[in-house]
Enzyme design. Structure first.
Site, PDB file in Angstrom:
ATOM      1  N   ARG A  69       0.825  -1.210   0.000  1.00 30.38           N
ATOM      2  CA  ARG A  69       0.000   0.000   0.000  1.00 30.38           C
ATOM      3  C   ARG A  69       0.857   1.258   0.000  1.00 30.38           C
ATOM      4  O   ARG A  69       0.521   2.258  -0.624  1.00 30.38           O
ATOM      5  CB  ARG A  69      -0.883  -0.043   1.249  1.00 30.38           C
ATOM      6  CG  ARG A  69      -2.203   0.651   1.098  1.00 30.38           C
ATOM      7  CD  ARG A  69      -3.024   0.526   2.364  1.00 30.38           C
ATOM      8  NE  ARG A  69      -3.778  -0.718   2.428  1.00 30.38           N
ATOM      9  CZ  ARG A  69      -4.949  -0.902   1.836  1.00 30.38           C
ATOM     10  NH1 ARG A  69      -5.499   0.060   1.126  1.00 30.38           N
ATOM     11  NH2 ARG A  69      -5.588  -2.043   1.937  1.00 30.38           N
ATOM     12  N   MET A  94     -12.065   3.946  -4.047  1.00 26.86           N
ATOM     13  CA  MET A  94     -12.385   2.742  -3.285  1.00 26.86           C
ATOM     14  C   MET A  94     -11.161   2.042  -2.675  1.00 26.86           C
ATOM     15  O   MET A  94     -11.133   0.823  -2.568  1.00 26.86           O
ATOM     16  CB  MET A  94     -13.174   1.758  -4.169  1.00 26.86           C
ATOM     17  CG  MET A  94     -14.483   2.318  -4.692  1.00 26.86           C
ATOM     18  SD  MET A  94     -15.578   2.919  -3.389  1.00 26.86           S
ATOM     19  CE  MET A  94     -16.175   1.357  -2.751  1.00 26.86           C
ATOM     20  N   ASN A 111     -13.749  14.050   1.600  1.00 32.48           N
ATOM     21  CA  ASN A 111     -14.389  12.833   1.084  1.00 32.48           C
ATOM     22  C   ASN A 111     -15.893  13.061   1.069  1.00 32.48           C
ATOM     23  O   ASN A 111     -16.419  13.826   1.868  1.00 32.48           O
ATOM     24  CB  ASN A 111     -14.070  11.645   1.996  1.00 32.48           C
ATOM     25  CG  ASN A 111     -14.718  10.355   1.506  1.00 32.48           C
ATOM     26  OD1 ASN A 111     -14.664  10.040   0.312  1.00 32.48           O
ATOM     27  ND2 ASN A 111     -15.346   9.596   2.401  1.00 32.48           N
ATOM     28  N   HIS A 113     -19.481  10.944   1.449  1.00 36.83           N
ATOM     29  CA  HIS A 113     -19.993   9.655   1.920  1.00 36.83           C
ATOM     30  C   HIS A 113     -21.516   9.669   1.789  1.00 36.83           C
ATOM     31  O   HIS A 113     -22.163  10.635   2.199  1.00 36.83           O
ATOM     32  CB  HIS A 113     -19.582   9.431   3.380  1.00 36.83           C
ATOM     33  CG  HIS A 113     -20.037   8.112   3.895  1.00 36.83           C
ATOM     34  ND1 HIS A 113     -19.438   6.920   3.516  1.00 36.83           N
ATOM     35  CD2 HIS A 113     -21.052   7.775   4.729  1.00 36.83           C
ATOM     36  CE1 HIS A 113     -20.069   5.911   4.111  1.00 36.83           C
ATOM     37  NE2 HIS A 113     -21.054   6.406   4.850  1.00 36.83           N
ATOM     38  N   ASP A 149     -14.345   6.994   7.185  1.00 33.44           N
ATOM     39  CA  ASP A 149     -15.628   7.698   7.205  1.00 33.44           C
ATOM     40  C   ASP A 149     -15.849   8.475   8.505  1.00 33.44           C
ATOM     41  O   ASP A 149     -16.938   8.456   9.098  1.00 33.44           O
ATOM     42  CB  ASP A 149     -16.792   6.725   6.936  1.00 33.44           C
ATOM     43  CG  ASP A 149     -16.698   6.112   5.548  1.00 33.44           C
ATOM     44  OD1 ASP A 149     -16.149   6.779   4.647  1.00 33.44           O
ATOM     45  OD2 ASP A 149     -17.141   4.971   5.359  1.00 33.44           O
TER      46      ASP A 149
END
Ligand code: GRF
Length: 218
Positions: A69, A94, A111, A113, A149
């Protein structure tokens, strides 16, 4: 007066309808941000086509080509920096991000959501909202922190849940609101009107609050 627009990098993985709403908003002369780069981790993401047709720089950093990653994120970071990006907008991106990447963009990464956070973090938010029987659902734009989130909320939009709703029908109404609140949130952040204060975002010149949304109405 000189007016300098903030350079924005939008990260996508798919159709990119939220990215499109940002691109369209940024066409306005007085919008305080310009979309400098659309970056995808998926080579055939539908949104790339749209961005290219608009003459916007695009890049693909395919996570599958990296052993870990960190290597993937370092490559993304280099691409963002090379394009002079100042604000990052995640728009249906994603991949989970490591604390290292989040730290590079702390206070400068948003972001969107599809739920009223902190309710329904994660995936399948519309189906879960129906299962829980909530009467009001919606969407949130927030600053990104290492926790998924979560992070200071910039703008939310509320959508009534209707008796006959399916996840798809509800999701379509939420998406229409996403396309309104992401440009608004970017405008507030890029102009400096929205500032993080602890866990909250304060917005300069906030207008008087309208009445509460009651649903259903008696
Ligand atoms: C949106 O529902 C967004 O809230 C979520 O992923 C979806 C992306 O859709 N994070 P699109 O690619 O912007 O059309």
């Amino acid at each position: 007066m000189t007016f300098s627009r903030k350079r924005v990098g939008v990260l996508i993985s798919g159709r990119g309808s939220n990215m499109r709403s940002l691109v369209e908003a940024a066409r306005a002369e007085n919008f305080p941000a310009e979309i400098a780069l659309v970056l995808s981790n998926v080579a055939d993401a539908g949104g790339l086509d749209f961005a290219q047709k608009q003459g916007i720089a695009t890049a693909v950093v395919d996570h599958k080509l990296f052993g870990d990653r960190e290597g993937f994120e370092r490559a993304m970071n280099e691409t963002l920096v090379a394009h002079g990006v100042e604000i990052v907008c995640l728009a249906g991106f994603m991949r989970l991000l490591t604390p290292w990447f989040v730290e590079q963009w702390r206070g400068r990464m948003l972001n969107i959501h599809p739920a009223l956070l902190p309710s329904f973090r994660g995936l399948h938010t519309h189906a879960r909202a129906l299962e829980e029987g909530v009467k009001i659902h919606g969407a949130t734009v927030h600053f990104v922190v290492p926790e998924l989130d979560a992070g200071p909320i910039v703008v939310q939009a509320a959508v009534p849940v209707l008796d006959g709703d399916t996840p798809e029908a509800l999701g379509a109404r939420v998406l229409a609101q996403e396309h309104r609140i992401y440009p608004l949130a970017l405008k507030l952040v890029a102009s400096g009107a929205a500032r993080i204060e602890g866990a909250r975002v304060r917005v300069e010149g906030e207008p008087e609050a309208p009445d509460a949304l009651l649903w259903p109405r008696a």
